[in-house]
Scaffold this motif. Structure first.
Motif, PDB file in Angstrom:
ATOM      1  N   ALA A 146     107.582  52.797  55.541  1.00  0.00           N
ATOM      2  CA  ALA A 146     106.858  51.816  56.054  1.00  0.00           C
ATOM      3  C   ALA A 146     105.495  51.691  55.341  1.00  0.00           C
ATOM      4  O   ALA A 146     104.879  50.448  55.382  1.00  0.00           O
ATOM      5  CB  ALA A 146     106.361  52.286  57.390  1.00  0.00           C
ATOM      6  N   ALA A 147     105.270  52.707  54.402  1.00  0.00           N
ATOM      7  CA  ALA A 147     103.854  52.430  53.388  1.00  0.00           C
ATOM      8  C   ALA A 147     104.373  51.774  52.291  1.00  0.00           C
ATOM      9  O   ALA A 147     103.465  52.059  51.136  1.00  0.00           O
ATOM     10  CB  ALA A 147     103.268  53.642  53.573  1.00  0.00           C
ATOM     11  N   GLY A 148     105.403  51.165  51.891  1.00  0.00           N
ATOM     12  CA  GLY A 148     105.683  50.543  50.820  1.00  0.00           C
ATOM     13  C   GLY A 148     106.737  51.472  49.866  1.00  0.00           C
ATOM     14  O   GLY A 148     106.582  51.123  48.549  1.00  0.00           O
ATOM     15  N   THR A 149     107.016  52.623  49.976  1.00  0.00           N
ATOM     16  CA  THR A 149     108.005  53.496  49.212  1.00  0.00           C
ATOM     17  C   THR A 149     109.468  52.934  49.309  1.00  0.00           C
ATOM     18  O   THR A 149     109.891  52.389  50.390  1.00  0.00           O
ATOM     19  CB  THR A 149     107.812  54.816  49.229  1.00  0.00           C
ATOM     20  N   THR A 150     110.213  52.991  48.257  1.00  0.00           N
ATOM     21  CA  THR A 150     111.576  52.632  48.180  1.00  0.00           C
ATOM     22  C   THR A 150     112.188  53.509  47.176  1.00  0.00           C
ATOM     23  O   THR A 150     111.661  53.630  46.051  1.00  0.00           O
ATOM     24  CB  THR A 150     111.809  51.004  48.200  1.00  0.00           C
ATOM     25  N   TYR A 151     113.575  53.834  47.312  1.00  0.00           N
ATOM     26  CA  TYR A 151     114.324  54.317  46.381  1.00  0.00           C
ATOM     27  C   TYR A 151     115.820  53.869  46.670  1.00  0.00           C
ATOM     28  O   TYR A 151     116.250  53.526  47.594  1.00  0.00           O
ATOM     29  CB  TYR A 151     114.147  55.823  46.502  1.00  0.00           C
ATOM     30  N   PHE A 152     116.540  53.967  45.379  1.00  0.00           N
ATOM     31  CA  PHE A 152     118.046  53.914  45.323  1.00  0.00           C
ATOM     32  C   PHE A 152     118.812  54.531  44.573  1.00  0.00           C
ATOM     33  O   PHE A 152     117.961  54.921  43.471  1.00  0.00           O
ATOM     34  CB  PHE A 152     118.336  52.287  45.522  1.00  0.00           C
ATOM     35  N   GLY A 153     120.001  55.066  44.870  1.00  0.00           N
ATOM     36  CA  GLY A 153     120.913  55.788  43.973  1.00  0.00           C
ATOM     37  C   GLY A 153     122.323  54.479  43.656  1.00  0.00           C
ATOM     38  O   GLY A 153     122.445  54.458  44.837  1.00  0.00           O
ATOM     39  N   ASP A 154     122.626  54.725  42.318  1.00  0.00           N
ATOM     40  CA  ASP A 154     123.594  53.884  42.130  1.00  0.00           C
ATOM     41  C   ASP A 154     124.655  54.979  41.454  1.00  0.00           C
ATOM     42  O   ASP A 154     124.773  55.030  40.332  1.00  0.00           O
ATOM     43  CB  ASP A 154     123.204  52.702  41.263  1.00  0.00           C
ATOM     44  N   PRO A 155     125.781  55.523  42.149  1.00  0.00           N
ATOM     45  CA  PRO A 155     126.778  56.066  41.641  1.00  0.00           C
ATOM     46  C   PRO A 155     127.571  55.527  40.190  1.00  0.00           C
ATOM     47  O   PRO A 155     127.699  56.103  39.362  1.00  0.00           O
ATOM     48  CB  PRO A 155     127.890  56.570  42.699  1.00  0.00           C
ATOM     49  N   PRO A 176     123.620  40.317  55.413  1.00  0.00           N
ATOM     50  CA  PRO A 176     124.980  40.755  55.087  1.00  0.00           C
ATOM     51  C   PRO A 176     124.964  41.458  53.697  1.00  0.00           C
ATOM     52  O   PRO A 176     124.304  41.382  52.960  1.00  0.00           O
ATOM     53  CB  PRO A 176     125.594  39.360  54.901  1.00  0.00           C
ATOM     54  N   GLY A 177     125.859  42.307  53.718  1.00  0.00           N
ATOM     55  CA  GLY A 177     126.371  43.056  52.254  1.00  0.00           C
ATOM     56  C   GLY A 177     125.947  44.562  52.529  1.00  0.00           C
ATOM     57  O   GLY A 177     125.929  44.880  51.270  1.00  0.00           O
ATOM     58  N   PHE A 178     125.459  44.843  53.534  1.00  0.00           N
ATOM     59  CA  PHE A 178     124.898  46.188  53.536  1.00  0.00           C
ATOM     60  C   PHE A 178     125.433  46.802  55.225  1.00  0.00           C
ATOM     61  O   PHE A 178     125.539  46.145  56.024  1.00  0.00           O
ATOM     62  CB  PHE A 178     123.374  46.224  53.732  1.00  0.00           C
ATOM     63  N   GLY A 179     125.646  48.110  55.045  1.00  0.00           N
ATOM     64  CA  GLY A 179     125.806  49.010  56.136  1.00  0.00           C
ATOM     65  C   GLY A 179     125.142  50.057  56.262  1.00  0.00           C
ATOM     66  O   GLY A 179     124.276  50.102  55.393  1.00  0.00           O
ATOM     67  N   PRO A 219     125.668  37.427  45.724  1.00  0.00           N
ATOM     68  CA  PRO A 219     125.877  38.740  44.951  1.00  0.00           C
ATOM     69  C   PRO A 219     124.303  39.319  44.785  1.00  0.00           C
ATOM     70  O   PRO A 219     123.599  38.702  44.536  1.00  0.00           O
ATOM     71  CB  PRO A 219     126.630  38.155  43.761  1.00  0.00           C
ATOM     72  N   LEU A 220     124.483  40.589  44.310  1.00  0.00           N
ATOM     73  CA  LEU A 220     123.321  41.267  44.012  1.00  0.00           C
ATOM     74  C   LEU A 220     123.429  41.962  42.662  1.00  0.00           C
ATOM     75  O   LEU A 220     124.785  42.479  42.381  1.00  0.00           O
ATOM     76  CB  LEU A 220     122.890  42.394  45.003  1.00  0.00           C
ATOM     77  N   LEU A 221     122.325  42.297  41.990  1.00  0.00           N
ATOM     78  CA  LEU A 221     122.602  43.404  40.968  1.00  0.00           C
ATOM     79  C   LEU A 221     123.191  44.748  41.141  1.00  0.00           C
ATOM     80  O   LEU A 221     123.636  45.393  40.325  1.00  0.00           O
ATOM     81  CB  LEU A 221     121.481  43.286  39.870  1.00  0.00           C
ATOM     82  N   ARG A 222     122.455  45.352  42.345  1.00  0.00           N
ATOM     83  CA  ARG A 222     122.974  46.471  42.794  1.00  0.00           C
ATOM     84  C   ARG A 222     124.268  46.507  43.073  1.00  0.00           C
ATOM     85  O   ARG A 222     125.012  45.875  43.548  1.00  0.00           O
ATOM     86  CB  ARG A 222     122.168  47.068  44.155  1.00  0.00           C
ATOM     87  N   SER A 223     125.100  47.702  42.568  1.00  0.00           N
ATOM     88  CA  SER A 223     126.389  47.947  42.598  1.00  0.00           C
ATOM     89  C   SER A 223     126.724  48.293  44.208  1.00  0.00           C
ATOM     90  O   SER A 223     126.265  48.898  44.833  1.00  0.00           O
ATOM     91  CB  SER A 223     126.879  49.200  41.834  1.00  0.00           C
ATOM     92  N   ILE A 224     128.218  47.615  44.235  1.00  0.00           N
ATOM     93  CA  ILE A 224     128.463  48.232  45.742  1.00  0.00           C
ATOM     94  C   ILE A 224     128.866  49.578  45.629  1.00  0.00           C
ATOM     95  O   ILE A 224     129.180  50.360  44.669  1.00  0.00           O
ATOM     96  CB  ILE A 224     130.009  47.402  45.877  1.00  0.00           C
TER      97      ILE A 224
END
Length: 411
Positions: free
Chosen positions: A365-374, A334-337, A352-357
């Motif tokens: 699959a090999a362990g890479t991840t990225y996020f953007g927070d406007p 929950p909390g993601f679309g 609640p999560l630290l990441r902004s709404i």
């Protein structure tokens, strides 16, 4: 600094001491044998506040990871595909609500498996491009397809590489056409089924643009953004920058790193350079953390970076909006679309999560991840080369990295 200009962390709202905790935290995962390497980058307001590379490309050869290290991005290819679709959309060449059957005739008049075994019914509507990018096509997967299909659609399963006997020699387009021969498991748009529509989305891009996916990505995204090390295959002269890939394996009752391939023997180096899969199949694109951060910063900027306009601001807003309201998405909880190729933080349900709404991103699959927070102006990435990272006990390097990024904010 790789990818973007650097800045003193304090000047862009970070506490330097807290931000520096990322380094030793990541080192613990390497020292404990959880991952072979970790390369991390945190940028805010378009400037790099943190970059760090630890561990080795190949733990047997002890070649250190650095800012030139190439990573097999797998499903981190999906956001790039979402951007490619939006390029064509803003040019008026397609819309996300177009049926893929408009461009791929094999997908006209699809049928859906009914509750009665062996009986199908007409799909209530066509599979759309949006369905492909939000994982709601209704396609079955090798894990969910009825056992009876293995005999009835034996040739299709072989062409798709679903037999459990190794991958198929079929091209991407042959696989796309073969998939259309199977009934859908669900009506389009009704159930989340990860990954299965991205090859078809890539085929749509090729049909509409008249170019291969590799050429379209390079000419419309990679080259304008100065992503000089990124592509479906390693570029000439950069072969030594691709390290080994690993997976957890139990040895004497303990999970240890097992090398699945070296960089030199990878298809990404040896070829043939003919398999361009929009969802990240067969490793997807390869990229450096600096290159990929430039792509992420372009999205965060509203479609532009260093004078290169890739997408309009509204096209980016549309891409990273939640396109799956009310849909259960088991893999994120929950909390993601889902937007168009990215997971989107909605805040609907769950803790609640630290990441902004409104933040968005994805991993591979090999362990890479990225996020953007406007909201916070942050682009952050954490890369390694470990398949099934969750199979290694207590391997929460991605979660710890993300928490430390947000705890370091100081404004």
């Amino acid at each position: 600094m790789p990818g973007l200009p650097d800045a003193d962390p304090a000047e862009i709202g970070f506490d330097s001491e807290r931000l520096a905790r990322i380094g030793p935290a990541m080192q613990r995962y390497i020292d404990d044998g959880k991952v072979p390497n970790l390369v991390t980058l945190v940028a805010r307001h378009g400037k790099v506040a943190w970059f760090d590379a630890r561990g080795h490309l190949d733990i047997d050869q002890e070649t250190p990871a650095d800012d030139n290290t190439l990573f097999r991005m797998y499903s981190n290819t999906k956001p790039i595909t979402g951007a490619a679709i939006m390029i064509l959309a803003q040019e008026g060449k397609l819309t996300p609500d177009d049926s893929i059957g408009r461009y791929l005739p094999a997908y006209k008049n699809m049928r859906v498996q009914s509750a009665e075994p062996g009986v199908t019914e007409r799909a209530t509507r066509g599979i759309t491009i949006r369905d492909c990018l939000t994982n709601t096509t209704g396609f079955a997967s090798p894990a969910t397809a009825p056992l009876a299909w293995r005999a009835h659609y034996k040739d299709v399963f072989e062409k798709l590489g679903w037999t459990g006997k190794g991958d198929s020699a079929a091209t991407v387009r042959q696989r796309v056409d073969a998939q259309a021969c199977l009934p859908l498991a669900h009506q389009p748009g009704t159930v989340f089924g990860y990954h299965m529509g991205f090859m078809a989305a890539g085929a749509v891009i090729e049909e509409v643009s008249g170019q291969s996916l590799e050429t379209f990505f390079r000419e419309r995204i990679f080259d304008p953004l100065g992503m000089d090390a990124t592509g479906f295959y390693v570029r000439e002269g950069q072969e030594a920058n691709l390290g080994a890939c690993y997976a957890p394996r139990e040895v004497d009752g303990e999970m240890r790193l097992h090398r699945t391939e070296t960089g030199a023997e990878s298809e990404k180096v040896t070829g043939p350079r003919t398999f361009f899969a929009a969802g990240g199949d067969r490793c997807g694109v390869v990229s450096t953390i600096g290159d990929y951060t430039r792509f992420g910063q372009m999205l965060l900027n509203g479609g532009e970076l260093d004078g290169a306009r890739i997408l309009s601001r509204k096209a980016v807003e549309y891409m990273v909006s939640n396109h799956t309201p009310g849909l259960d998405i088991p893999m994120t909880g929950p909390g993601f679309g889902w937007g168009l190729g990215v997971s989107v933080r909605t805040g609907d349900g769950g803790f609640p999560l630290l990441r902004s709404i409104g933040s968005y991103g994805w991993g591979g699959a090999a362990g890479t991840t990225y996020f953007g927070d406007p909201k916070e102006g942050i682009v952050a990435a954490c890369f390694t080369q470990l398949l099934n990272a969750g199979g290694m006990p207590n391997n929460d390097y991605q979660g710890e990295f993300q928490r430390l990024v947000y705890y370091a904010l100081d404004d």
